[in-house]
Design a protein around this motif. Structure first.
Motif, PDB file in Angstrom:
ATOM      1  N   ARG A  89       8.414  52.193  -5.222  1.00  0.00           N
ATOM      2  CA  ARG A  89       8.270  52.375  -6.667  1.00  0.00           C
ATOM      3  C   ARG A  89       8.313  53.861  -7.043  1.00  0.00           C
ATOM      4  N   VAL A  90       7.684  54.703  -6.237  1.00  0.00           N
ATOM      5  CA  VAL A  90       7.742  56.154  -6.470  1.00  0.00           C
ATOM      6  C   VAL A  90       9.192  56.622  -6.424  1.00  0.00           C
ATOM      7  N   GLU A  91       9.911  56.136  -5.460  1.00  0.00           N
ATOM      8  CA  GLU A  91      11.315  56.528  -5.277  1.00  0.00           C
ATOM      9  C   GLU A  91      12.154  56.220  -6.526  1.00  0.00           C
ATOM     10  N   LEU A  92      11.894  55.099  -7.180  1.00  0.00           N
ATOM     11  CA  LEU A  92      12.743  54.671  -8.287  1.00  0.00           C
ATOM     12  C   LEU A  92      12.175  54.950  -9.678  1.00  0.00           C
ATOM     13  N   ALA A  93      10.907  55.326  -9.764  1.00  0.00           N
ATOM     14  CA  ALA A  93      10.311  55.583 -11.078  1.00  0.00           C
ATOM     15  C   ALA A  93      11.030  56.746 -11.765  1.00  0.00           C
ATOM     16  N   THR A  94      11.317  56.581 -13.047  1.00  0.00           N
ATOM     17  CA  THR A  94      12.011  57.633 -13.793  1.00  0.00           C
ATOM     18  C   THR A  94      11.051  58.474 -14.622  1.00  0.00           C
ATOM     19  N   ASP A  95       9.908  57.926 -14.956  1.00  0.00           N
ATOM     20  CA  ASP A  95       8.918  58.671 -15.725  1.00  0.00           C
ATOM     21  C   ASP A  95       8.078  59.520 -14.761  1.00  0.00           C
ATOM     22  N   PRO A  96       8.043  60.836 -14.941  1.00  0.00           N
ATOM     23  CA  PRO A  96       7.316  61.720 -14.017  1.00  0.00           C
ATOM     24  C   PRO A  96       5.825  61.390 -13.894  1.00  0.00           C
ATOM     25  N   GLU A  97       5.187  61.023 -15.010  1.00  0.00           N
ATOM     26  CA  GLU A  97       3.761  60.705 -14.956  1.00  0.00           C
ATOM     27  C   GLU A  97       3.517  59.413 -14.180  1.00  0.00           C
ATOM     28  N   LEU A  98       4.356  58.419 -14.399  1.00  0.00           N
ATOM     29  CA  LEU A  98       4.256  57.176 -13.631  1.00  0.00           C
ATOM     30  C   LEU A  98       4.483  57.459 -12.151  1.00  0.00           C
ATOM     31  N   LYS A  99       5.452  58.297 -11.843  1.00  0.00           N
ATOM     32  CA  LYS A  99       5.733  58.662 -10.454  1.00  0.00           C
ATOM     33  C   LYS A  99       4.486  59.257  -9.796  1.00  0.00           C
ATOM     34  N   GLN A 100       3.760  60.103 -10.531  1.00  0.00           N
ATOM     35  CA  GLN A 100       2.529  60.701 -10.003  1.00  0.00           C
ATOM     36  C   GLN A 100       1.449  59.651  -9.760  1.00  0.00           C
ATOM     37  N   VAL A 101       1.295  58.739 -10.714  1.00  0.00           N
ATOM     38  CA  VAL A 101       0.285  57.673 -10.569  1.00  0.00           C
ATOM     39  C   VAL A 101       0.604  56.811  -9.360  1.00  0.00           C
ATOM     40  N   LEU A 102       1.864  56.420  -9.226  1.00  0.00           N
ATOM     41  CA  LEU A 102       2.260  55.565  -8.102  1.00  0.00           C
ATOM     42  C   LEU A 102       2.111  56.291  -6.773  1.00  0.00           C
ATOM     43  N   ALA A 103       2.433  57.581  -6.738  1.00  0.00           N
ATOM     44  CA  ALA A 103       2.267  58.364  -5.513  1.00  0.00           C
ATOM     45  C   ALA A 103       0.787  58.455  -5.138  1.00  0.00           C
ATOM     46  N   HIS A 104      -0.065  58.627  -6.157  1.00  0.00           N
ATOM     47  CA  HIS A 104      -1.506  58.649  -5.912  1.00  0.00           C
ATOM     48  C   HIS A 104      -1.967  57.320  -5.317  1.00  0.00           C
ATOM     49  N   ASN A 105      -1.501  56.215  -5.890  1.00  0.00           N
ATOM     50  CA  ASN A 105      -1.866  54.889  -5.381  1.00  0.00           C
ATOM     51  C   ASN A 105      -1.380  54.702  -3.953  1.00  0.00           C
ATOM     52  N   ARG A 106      -0.153  55.129  -3.667  1.00  0.00           N
ATOM     53  CA  ARG A 106       0.392  55.049  -2.306  1.00  0.00           C
ATOM     54  C   ARG A 106      -0.500  55.809  -1.330  1.00  0.00           C
ATOM     55  N   ASP A 107      -0.882  57.018  -1.719  1.00  0.00           N
ATOM     56  CA  ASP A 107      -1.691  57.852  -0.837  1.00  0.00           C
ATOM     57  C   ASP A 107      -3.083  57.263  -0.606  1.00  0.00           C
ATOM     58  N   GLU A 108      -3.617  56.568  -1.604  1.00  0.00           N
ATOM     59  CA  GLU A 108      -4.892  55.872  -1.424  1.00  0.00           C
ATOM     60  C   GLU A 108      -4.748  54.755  -0.391  1.00  0.00           C
ATOM     61  N   GLU A 109      -3.629  54.048  -0.427  1.00  0.00           N
ATOM     62  CA  GLU A 109      -3.391  52.990   0.559  1.00  0.00           C
ATOM     63  C   GLU A 109      -3.263  53.570   1.966  1.00  0.00           C
ATOM     64  N   ILE A 110      -2.664  54.747   2.079  1.00  0.00           N
ATOM     65  CA  ILE A 110      -2.578  55.426   3.386  1.00  0.00           C
ATOM     66  C   ILE A 110      -3.985  55.743   3.886  1.00  0.00           C
ATOM     67  N   GLU A 111      -4.835  56.218   2.979  1.00  0.00           N
ATOM     68  CA  GLU A 111      -6.227  56.502   3.356  1.00  0.00           C
ATOM     69  C   GLU A 111      -6.914  55.240   3.866  1.00  0.00           C
ATOM     70  N   HIS A 112      -6.730  54.135   3.164  1.00  0.00           N
ATOM     71  CA  HIS A 112      -7.350  52.866   3.581  1.00  0.00           C
ATOM     72  C   HIS A 112      -6.830  52.434   4.948  1.00  0.00           C
ATOM     73  N   ALA A 113      -5.536  52.571   5.174  1.00  0.00           N
ATOM     74  CA  ALA A 113      -4.956  52.198   6.466  1.00  0.00           C
ATOM     75  C   ALA A 113      -5.545  53.060   7.580  1.00  0.00           C
ATOM     76  N   CYS A 114      -5.697  54.352   7.324  1.00  0.00           N
ATOM     77  CA  CYS A 114      -6.252  55.255   8.343  1.00  0.00           C
ATOM     78  C   CYS A 114      -7.704  54.922   8.655  1.00  0.00           C
ATOM     79  N   MET A 115      -8.464  54.574   7.628  1.00  0.00           N
ATOM     80  CA  MET A 115      -9.861  54.200   7.854  1.00  0.00           C
ATOM     81  C   MET A 115      -9.946  52.941   8.723  1.00  0.00           C
TER      82      MET A 115
END
Length: 121
Positions: free
Chosen positions: A38-64
């Motif tokens: 979704r980050v890759e295809l999002a055209t709105d910069p603010e949405l891209k930031q929100v989705l990237a933040h969500n992705r990174d939270e999932e990475i944190e959960h996976a690492c935990m």
């Protein structure tokens, strides 16, 4: 329980918790992939930031979850120590690890020097 390969009742509480962790890890990694697409295809910069933040939270959960598995299931610790946090080629890590063990020989050192009585004391 439909996602168990063996009868739920026959599994120990530890096996059930391991299954929960492994299932959660799969789900977190899948969520990372979804958000990343979704980050890759999002055209709105603010949405891209929100989705990237969500992705990174999932990475944190996976690492935990991975860390919990490392602490509870010994082979995770052994393999993570072999393959993670080094710059050598991934496919050579196992051989490098075996070579390093062979160079140590049978005597293991704690890296604190000799514990034998020193002559200058």
């Amino acid at each position: 329980m439909a996602d168990y390969h063996e009868p739920w009742e026959a599994l120990s509480p530890q096996a059930r918790d391991l299954h929960r962790a492994l299932t959660s890890l799969k789900e977190e990694i899948e969520a990372v992939d979804w958000y990343n697409q979704r980050v890759e295809l999002a055209t709105d910069p603010e949405l891209k930031q929100v989705l990237a933040h969500n992705r990174d939270e999932e990475i944190e959960h996976a690492c935990m979850t991975l860390e919990w598995l490392r602490r509870k299931m010994g082979k995770w610790d052994e393999n993570l120590r072999t393959y993670l946090f080094n710059d050598s080629p991934i496919t050579e890590a196992e051989e490098r690890d075996k070579t390093a063990e062979g160079e140590k020989g049978t005597a293991r050192s704690l890296g604190i020097g000799s514990l034998k009585e020193r002559k200058d004391r």
